[in-house]
Design an enzyme around this catalytic site. Structure first.
Site, PDB file in Angstrom:
ATOM      1  N   LYS A   1       0.837  -1.204   0.000  1.00  0.00           N
ATOM      2  CA  LYS A   1       0.000   0.000   0.000  1.00  0.00           C
ATOM      3  C   LYS A   1       0.869   1.251   0.000  1.00  0.00           C
ATOM      4  O   LYS A   1       0.600   2.220  -0.721  1.00  0.00           O
ATOM      5  CB  LYS A   1      -0.931  -0.014   1.221  1.00  0.00           C
ATOM      6  CG  LYS A   1      -2.056  -1.030   1.088  1.00  0.00           C
ATOM      7  CD  LYS A   1      -2.798  -1.267   2.385  1.00  0.00           C
ATOM      8  CE  LYS A   1      -3.800  -2.410   2.210  1.00  0.00           C
ATOM      9  NZ  LYS A   1      -4.482  -2.805   3.439  1.00  0.00           N
TER      10      LYS A   1
ATOM     11  N   GLN B   1      -4.233  -1.355   9.692  1.00  0.00           N
ATOM     12  CA  GLN B   1      -4.186  -2.694   9.104  1.00  0.00           C
ATOM     13  C   GLN B   1      -4.766  -3.728  10.075  1.00  0.00           C
ATOM     14  O   GLN B   1      -4.383  -3.777  11.237  1.00  0.00           O
ATOM     15  CB  GLN B   1      -2.732  -3.046   8.739  1.00  0.00           C
ATOM     16  CG  GLN B   1      -2.571  -4.364   8.027  1.00  0.00           C
ATOM     17  CD  GLN B   1      -3.246  -4.374   6.649  1.00  0.00           C
ATOM     18  OE1 GLN B   1      -3.096  -3.453   5.868  1.00  0.00           O
ATOM     19  NE2 GLN B   1      -3.993  -5.429   6.350  1.00  0.00           N
TER      20      GLN B   1
ATOM     21  N   ASP C   1     -10.856   3.181   3.999  1.00  0.00           N
ATOM     22  CA  ASP C   1     -11.100   1.741   3.903  1.00  0.00           C
ATOM     23  C   ASP C   1     -12.602   1.458   3.826  1.00  0.00           C
ATOM     24  O   ASP C   1     -13.013   0.366   3.431  1.00  0.00           O
ATOM     25  CB  ASP C   1     -10.536   1.041   5.160  1.00  0.00           C
ATOM     26  CG  ASP C   1      -9.380   0.105   4.830  1.00  0.00           C
ATOM     27  OD1 ASP C   1      -9.184  -0.194   3.639  1.00  0.00           O
ATOM     28  OD2 ASP C   1      -8.692  -0.312   5.774  1.00  0.00           O
TER      29      ASP C   1
END
Ligand code: NAP
Length: 288
Positions: free
Chosen positions: A57, A101, A124
């Site tokens: 990412k 994460q 997200d």
């Protein structure tokens, strides 16, 4: 849709390249106006898979001209310290997206963490409010994986209107939002899960199948309607230890009209949509 000897590949790497070029151009325009899009990525602990995802990412951000902040913490980080750090990033004007994460160490409540992220920076798309925005078709951030799947379906040029879509899996991050997004595009949607009786009877009716289970060979050639679009979200390992999806790729590609590979399908698109959401967040801030 018609039957074909070998399905057309929906190439997640090639589609990502196109979309990331657009992100890079928009990032350059914003940066020239004094707003450099920024993503904060937080990793807690040493999970090897998470370290790879995070690295990918951050690399993708850098390649597209986005500013990225990477914060790595030991696995024993107190929950409150993490929440305080997120609150600080919520008000940091150089940061337009915040990603924590998953999975987190057991002592940290993932729901608390996700709900602490400002909705305006929830790139997200995991928070309850973001889920509600997807459900009501309100402006917000769509979860990256189903958003990427929708882009892949759109790339075929096949309209979803009036089509029957079957989603296998009902997780909050993939299956459910996927079903809602397909519904918004006027597909008739069936959601299957572990208690579904006779999965094959559903998938055989489907013009579009999205497999998001996490189990190899959930979808085999005898379960697919000729010409269908097959999107494989799953990430599993085969007997040789190589990455593979939920779909029996070799068999299903003989029947389907379009199919996504694993690797090189939904995975890269998920990262791409994270960049897209981050650039959209920065554009909102800049009034672009
Ligand atoms: P999850 O939370 O474990 O959900 C899996 C779903 O599959 C559940 O709804 C479960 O049903 C259903 N299921 C399990 N066995 C089934 C069966 N035999 N038949 C039909 N449905 C069955 O997983 P997830 O987070 O949605 O992820 C799914 C897969 O996608 C995983 O392999 C994950 O690694 C992968 N993934 C990939 C990406 C990417 O970027 N490529 C992103 C996210 C996830 P119940 O609800 O009844 O338990």
């Amino acid at each position: 849709m018609t039957a074909s000897a070998s399905a057309q590949l929906i190439d997640g790497i090639a589609l990502s390249r196109q979309l990331r070029a657009d992100v890079a151009q928009r990032a350059a325009q914003l940066t020239a106006r004094g707003v450099r899009p920024g993503l904060a990525v937080i990793l807690v602990g040493e999970d090897p898979g998470s370290q790879v995802y995070v690295r990918n990412k951050i690399r993708a951000c850098q390649e597209s001209g986005l500013h990225s902040v990477f914060e790595k913490y030991d696995a024993d980080l107190p929950e409150e310290t993490l929440l305080a750090r997120i609150r600080a990033l919520n008000v940091d004007p150089t940061i337009h997206g915040i990603l924590v994460q998953m999975p987190l160490p057991k002592h940290i409540d993932p729901h608390k963490v996700i709900e602490t992220i400002a909705t305006s920076k929830d790139v997200d798309g995991y928070s309850t409010l973001s889920a509600g925005q997807v459900m009501t078709n309100a402006p917000g951030f769509s979860p990256c994986t189903p958003y990427g799947c929708m882009k892949m379906i759109a790339s075929t040029g096949v309209s979803l209107r009036g089509k029957h879509a079957v989603v296998i899996g009902r997780s909050n991050t993939v299956g459910k939002p996927m079903a809602l997004m397909l519904l918004q595009q006027n597909a008739t949607v069936t959601i299957c899960h572990s208690a579904t009786a006779d999965l094959k009877s559903h998938t055989l009716q489907a013009d579009v199948v999205v497999a998001a289970v996490g189990r190899r060979n959930v979808l085999t050639a005898d379960m697919v309607k000729p010409g269908a679009i097959v999107i494989d979200v799953g990430m599993n390992h085969n007997d040789e230890g190589k990455l593979c999806g939920d779909v029996d790729f070799a068999g299903v590609r003989q029947v389907a009209g379009y199919i996504t590979p694993v690797p090189g399908g939904v995975g890269p698109m998920t990262i791409t949509m994270l960049l897209v959401n981050t650039i959209e967040s920065a554009e909102r801030v800049a009034g672009a």
